[in-house]
Design a protein around this motif. Structure first.
Motif, PDB file in Angstrom:
ATOM      1  N   TYR A 112      32.442  42.166  42.232  1.00 35.26           N
ATOM      2  CA  TYR A 112      33.332  42.425  41.096  1.00 35.26           C
ATOM      3  C   TYR A 112      33.256  43.880  40.654  1.00 35.26           C
ATOM      4  N   ASN A 113      34.379  44.362  40.147  1.00 30.28           N
ATOM      5  CA  ASN A 113      34.470  45.723  39.627  1.00 30.28           C
ATOM      6  C   ASN A 113      34.575  45.657  38.107  1.00 30.28           C
ATOM      7  N   ASN A 116      37.582  44.341  35.902  1.00 28.20           N
ATOM      8  CA  ASN A 116      38.826  44.435  36.672  1.00 28.20           C
ATOM      9  C   ASN A 116      38.935  43.382  37.771  1.00 28.20           C
ATOM     10  N   THR A 180      31.688  41.116  33.467  1.00 26.50           N
ATOM     11  CA  THR A 180      30.939  42.368  33.362  1.00 26.50           C
ATOM     12  C   THR A 180      29.438  42.151  33.549  1.00 26.50           C
TER      13      THR A 180
END
Length: 233
Positions: A112-113, A116, A180
């Motif tokens: 994951y970014n 996003n 996050t």
């Protein structure tokens, strides 16, 4: 996510440095010209092997990922026994990290970014990173003793081995809606694998040896999601 039931020939190229501690064999084997090598006593010629190295993926989708971004750690710890100068069996635990790509946006092990979402690669695939660990068993053949005859003080030995493994998978999952924060969890995925390899070993003393191992592993493909034969390594 629907799992692919096809066998992915995981040409899992594991290159590892192997340190082996074992009993010296020169007083435990008996040679008989009429029978060949006799099997030794059960308590003789046990060995422990610890290995560490890297795993590299070669599946149909994984090869689209940059080659330098596909290396992942691998390790193993085994206990085995030489029943004769040529034949042995070992079993133990092995660990294999895998970095690849998936065409599924909900695949386990996605990278994951931040907030996003999954990391989109430049070819419409998603980056994945999982850890596989489990039990492994191998039958071993000492090629050097087989082809050149048994020699207790030989410095170099070459081994061929083949066997199987059962792996469990750990993947990183987001712990909040924004993705996050993450934690490693059981992906509830079991992988059956077949493997074979060649080890070149150099004896440092009567009890210790250092070797280089090149391994190929064939395993079920549960991540890529395209339902086709895969080459993984």
């Amino acid at each position: 996510m629907k799992k692919s039931a096809f066998l992915a020939l995981a040409c899992a190229a594991l290159m590892s440095a192997t340190a082996t501690a074992q009993e010296t064999p020169e007083i435990t084997y008996t040679s008989d010209p009429s029978q060949g090598y006799l099997f030794n006593r059960f308590k003789d010629n046990w060995f422990i092997t610890a290995e560490g190295g890297v795993n590299y993926q070669f599946s149909k989708t994984d090869i689209a990922r940059k080659w330098s971004d596909r290396f992942a750690p691998a390790a193993g710890l085994y206990v085995g026994k030489w029943f004769s100068p040529v034949m042995a069996f070992r079993g133990g635990f092995s660990y294999m990290g895998t970095k690849g790509l998936s065409n599924l946006s909900d695949a386990f092990g996605l990278c994951y970014n931040g907030g996003n979402g999954p990391v989109m690669y430049d070819n419409n695939y998603y980056k994945t990173h999982v850890f596989n660990f489990g039990v492994s068993f191998d039958a071993m053949l000492n090629l050097t003793n087989w082809w050149c005859g048994y020699k207790p003080n030989r410095v170099y030995n070459a081994y061929f081995y083949a066997g199987g493994a059962l792996y469990w998978t750990m993947a990183k999952y987001p712990t909040n809606a924004a993705a996050t924060e993450f934690e490693w969890k059981n992906a509830h995925d079991k992988i059956i694998a077949l493997r074979a390899g060649l080890t070149q070993e150099f004896n440092l003393s009567r009890h210790f040896a250092l070797g280089l191992d090149l391994r190929a592993t064939a395993m079920d493909n549960h991540i890529d999601g395209n339902g086709k034969m895969q080459f993984v390594g």
